[in-house]
Scaffold this motif. Sequence first.
Motif, PDB file in Angstrom:
ATOM      1  N   ALA A   1       0.829  -1.208   0.000  1.00 33.94           N
ATOM      2  CA  ALA A   1       0.000   0.000   0.000  1.00 33.94           C
ATOM      3  C   ALA A   1       0.861   1.255   0.000  1.00 33.94           C
ATOM      4  O   ALA A   1       0.537   2.251  -0.667  1.00 33.94           O
ATOM      5  N   LYS A   2       1.958   1.246   0.732  1.00 35.71           N
ATOM      6  CA  LYS A   2       2.870   2.384   0.736  1.00 35.71           C
ATOM      7  C   LYS A   2       3.428   2.636  -0.671  1.00 35.71           C
ATOM      8  O   LYS A   2       3.452   3.774  -1.153  1.00 35.71           O
ATOM      9  N   ALA A   3       3.867   1.555  -1.305  1.00 39.71           N
ATOM     10  CA  ALA A   3       4.460   1.687  -2.640  1.00 39.71           C
ATOM     11  C   ALA A   3       3.456   2.211  -3.655  1.00 39.71           C
ATOM     12  O   ALA A   3       3.830   2.887  -4.628  1.00 39.71           O
ATOM     13  N   ALA A   4       2.174   1.931  -3.427  1.00 41.01           N
ATOM     14  CA  ALA A   4       1.124   2.372  -4.346  1.00 41.01           C
ATOM     15  C   ALA A   4       0.574   3.743  -3.995  1.00 41.01           C
ATOM     16  O   ALA A   4      -0.367   4.223  -4.643  1.00 41.01           O
ATOM     17  N   GLY A   5       1.122   4.378  -2.973  1.00 39.12           N
ATOM     18  CA  GLY A   5       0.651   5.695  -2.569  1.00 39.12           C
ATOM     19  C   GLY A   5      -0.652   5.684  -1.799  1.00 39.12           C
ATOM     20  O   GLY A   5      -1.317   6.721  -1.685  1.00 39.12           O
ATOM     21  N   LEU A   6      -1.005   4.518  -1.246  1.00 38.99           N
ATOM     22  CA  LEU A   6      -2.245   4.383  -0.487  1.00 38.99           C
ATOM     23  C   LEU A   6      -2.022   4.530   1.013  1.00 38.99           C
ATOM     24  O   LEU A   6      -2.978   4.555   1.789  1.00 38.99           O
ATOM     25  N   LEU A   7      -0.775   4.600   1.432  1.00 40.07           N
ATOM     26  CA  LEU A   7      -0.394   4.895   2.810  1.00 40.07           C
ATOM     27  C   LEU A   7       0.804   5.833   2.754  1.00 40.07           C
ATOM     28  O   LEU A   7       1.541   5.853   1.762  1.00 40.07           O
ATOM     29  N   GLY A   8       0.977   6.592   3.814  1.00 39.61           N
ATOM     30  CA  GLY A   8       2.124   7.498   3.858  1.00 39.61           C
ATOM     31  C   GLY A   8       1.714   8.944   3.689  1.00 39.61           C
ATOM     32  O   GLY A   8       0.689   9.383   4.235  1.00 39.61           O
ATOM     33  N   LYS A   9       2.477   9.706   2.895  1.00 37.37           N
ATOM     34  CA  LYS A   9       2.250  11.131   2.717  1.00 37.37           C
ATOM     35  C   LYS A   9       1.341  11.403   1.513  1.00 37.37           C
ATOM     36  O   LYS A   9       1.403  10.721   0.496  1.00 37.37           O
ATOM     37  N   ASN A  10       0.504  12.434   1.665  1.00 35.55           N
ATOM     38  CA  ASN A  10      -0.304  12.949   0.558  1.00 35.55           C
ATOM     39  C   ASN A  10      -1.042  11.825  -0.179  1.00 35.55           C
ATOM     40  O   ASN A  10      -0.922  11.652  -1.400  1.00 35.55           O
ATOM     41  N   ILE A  11      -1.832  11.061   0.568  1.00 29.79           N
ATOM     42  CA  ILE A  11      -2.514   9.888   0.016  1.00 29.79           C
ATOM     43  C   ILE A  11      -3.520  10.312  -1.047  1.00 29.79           C
ATOM     44  O   ILE A  11      -4.358  11.193  -0.815  1.00 29.79           O
ATOM     45  N   LEU A  12      -3.415   9.696  -2.207  1.00 33.76           N
ATOM     46  CA  LEU A  12      -4.305   9.962  -3.344  1.00 33.76           C
ATOM     47  C   LEU A  12      -4.372  11.450  -3.681  1.00 33.76           C
ATOM     48  O   LEU A  12      -5.395  11.951  -4.143  1.00 33.76           O
ATOM     49  N   GLY A  13      -3.274  12.155  -3.451  1.00 33.72           N
ATOM     50  CA  GLY A  13      -3.201  13.575  -3.778  1.00 33.72           C
ATOM     51  C   GLY A  13      -4.079  14.472  -2.938  1.00 33.72           C
ATOM     52  O   GLY A  13      -4.344  15.622  -3.298  1.00 33.72           O
ATOM     53  N   SER A  14      -4.504  13.955  -1.794  1.00 31.96           N
ATOM     54  CA  SER A  14      -5.463  14.684  -0.961  1.00 31.96           C
ATOM     55  C   SER A  14      -4.811  15.609   0.054  1.00 31.96           C
ATOM     56  O   SER A  14      -5.499  16.419   0.690  1.00 31.96           O
ATOM     57  N   GLY A  15      -3.502  15.459   0.248  1.00 25.59           N
ATOM     58  CA  GLY A  15      -2.841  16.210   1.307  1.00 25.59           C
ATOM     59  C   GLY A  15      -2.956  15.544   2.666  1.00 25.59           C
ATOM     60  O   GLY A  15      -2.429  16.046   3.657  1.00 25.59           O
ATOM     61  N   PHE A  16      -3.641  14.403   2.727  1.00 29.26           N
ATOM     62  CA  PHE A  16      -3.846  13.681   3.983  1.00 29.26           C
ATOM     63  C   PHE A  16      -2.738  12.647   4.151  1.00 29.26           C
ATOM     64  O   PHE A  16      -2.427  11.893   3.221  1.00 29.26           O
ATOM     65  N   ASP A  17      -2.158  12.601   5.360  1.00 26.33           N
ATOM     66  CA  ASP A  17      -1.091  11.650   5.668  1.00 26.33           C
ATOM     67  C   ASP A  17      -1.590  10.611   6.663  1.00 26.33           C
ATOM     68  O   ASP A  17      -2.284  10.949   7.636  1.00 26.33           O
ATOM     69  N   PHE A  18      -1.213   9.353   6.420  1.00 29.60           N
ATOM     70  CA  PHE A  18      -1.586   8.294   7.372  1.00 29.60           C
ATOM     71  C   PHE A  18      -0.532   7.201   7.336  1.00 29.60           C
ATOM     72  O   PHE A  18      -0.277   6.588   6.305  1.00 29.60           O
ATOM     73  N   GLU A  19       0.102   6.993   8.477  1.00 33.22           N
ATOM     74  CA  GLU A  19       1.067   5.908   8.628  1.00 33.22           C
ATOM     75  C   GLU A  19       0.409   4.759   9.384  1.00 33.22           C
ATOM     76  O   GLU A  19      -0.370   4.983  10.316  1.00 33.22           O
ATOM     77  N   LEU A  20       0.753   3.535   9.006  1.00 32.58           N
ATOM     78  CA  LEU A  20       0.149   2.359   9.628  1.00 32.58           C
ATOM     79  C   LEU A  20       1.244   1.379  10.032  1.00 32.58           C
ATOM     80  O   LEU A  20       2.140   1.077   9.242  1.00 32.58           O
ATOM     81  N   PHE A  21       1.141   0.876  11.261  1.00 32.24           N
ATOM     82  CA  PHE A  21       2.148  -0.041  11.796  1.00 32.24           C
ATOM     83  C   PHE A  21       1.470  -1.287  12.358  1.00 32.24           C
ATOM     84  O   PHE A  21       0.380  -1.211  12.926  1.00 32.24           O
ATOM     85  N   VAL A  22       2.140  -2.417  12.213  1.00 34.97           N
ATOM     86  CA  VAL A  22       1.681  -3.672  12.811  1.00 34.97           C
ATOM     87  C   VAL A  22       2.465  -3.891  14.097  1.00 34.97           C
ATOM     88  O   VAL A  22       3.705  -3.921  14.083  1.00 34.97           O
TER      89      VAL A  22
END
Length: 451
Positions: free
Chosen positions: A158-179
């Motif tokens: 998901a990180k590699a696809a831009g679905l997690l991390g910084k500026n998700i889907l160009g929205s300016g929203f950041d979300f980090e996820l940890f197991v």
Amino acid sequence: MTLTSFGPANRIKRTAETHPLTWRLRDDGEAVWLDEYQAKNGYAAARKAFADMAQDDIVQTVKDAGLKGRGGAGFPTGVKWGLMPKDESINIRYLLCNADEMEPNTWKDRMLMEQLPHLLIEGMLISARALKTYRGYIFLRGEYTTAAKHLNRAVEEAKAAGLLGKNILGSGFDFELFVHTGAGRYICGEETALINSLEGRRANPRSKPPFPAAVGVWGKPTCVNNVETLCNVPAIIGDGVEWYKSLAREGSEDMGTKLMGFSGKVKNPGLWELPFGVTARELFEDYAGGMRDGYTLKAWQPGGAGTGFLLPEHLDAQMYAGGIGKVGTRMGTGLAMAVDNTVNMVSLLRNMEQFFSRESCGFCTPCRDGLPWSVKLLMALENGEGREGDIETLLGLVGFLGPGKTFCAHAPGAVEPLGSAIKYFRSEFEAGIAPTSAAVPPLARPIVVGA
């Protein structure tokens, strides 16, 4: 791990319209990775939530859909989300996924994490957007090593696809996820004990209020949701409220579908996604196939070791919180256990209470001292060394450890099966009283402060 979608009498195909949680599953039981998940409409709901919905609209949609927690408590998810602070100046918030699935006889979340890890990630991504949380943790039962491996791989995809991390889907929203893997304590299923454990503290429940929505992880606003709960979010956002509510059977007050199962000496033990409101008899006979040859059903628990025992005549109850409540217990996790005619109820309860006693955090006196006391009494009855008054003492402990009498819900869940077993199978407990035993006074009545 076995997931059977339909029993021998019901060969209906899983579809997106009827099985929002499981329609993407592979027939070979292997995990669905990112490319396949996206080919099966994966992350479409997240794209919709980011592009077309305000954050408050996501919360309202989940509330309108009637989604309730799937971990056992059944608290309305949208209401819980609404407790998070509205103050935009609070820029540090957390979303926690409770994946510490340690309820005996329950394995539904394990299946979702092992086979559909991206469904959970998408559910958390949408939820994080709604709750304005910038960081999330999946608090995972330590023994779930395969789930940990699959979730970590899915997070990297998901990180590699831009679905997690910084500026998700160009929205300016950041979300980090940890197991985060836990150390294996049943009490971590209680959300504040989970928070303490995540912080590196002893896994004791916290006093509430303040609730986690106000003071959670590291003192910041925090929302804790169960795996299956979060996995429902993409379908609700993607397909709408009315469709989701229409999935439940007539008469059910709970909306959508639920992962339900049956274990024990049944012909077809397994796990199925079924509409709320299906009867326990359908689950037992049509999906689990009834008892194996040579065995009869003696009793059953509707949703894990912390729910009360029911009898075969209760199988016509509908599987939703209110339906199971009508016959005297809780639906819990929705994974039922069949007790066959060869099982001695005293031995079964002794085993259960030993587990609950060991898993107590030891913080409050009723739980710390009451559960070991129940184990000692049950061991004596199991060995035929019980004394007159022991059963009354056990019933007294059921009262002392009931709802509202302890710091958290661990003890009430522990004694619920004990009270129901004595109610329905008292003769088996009486058989453990030694013929020459001296009578002992039953447990004293509780003292009511201020009375």
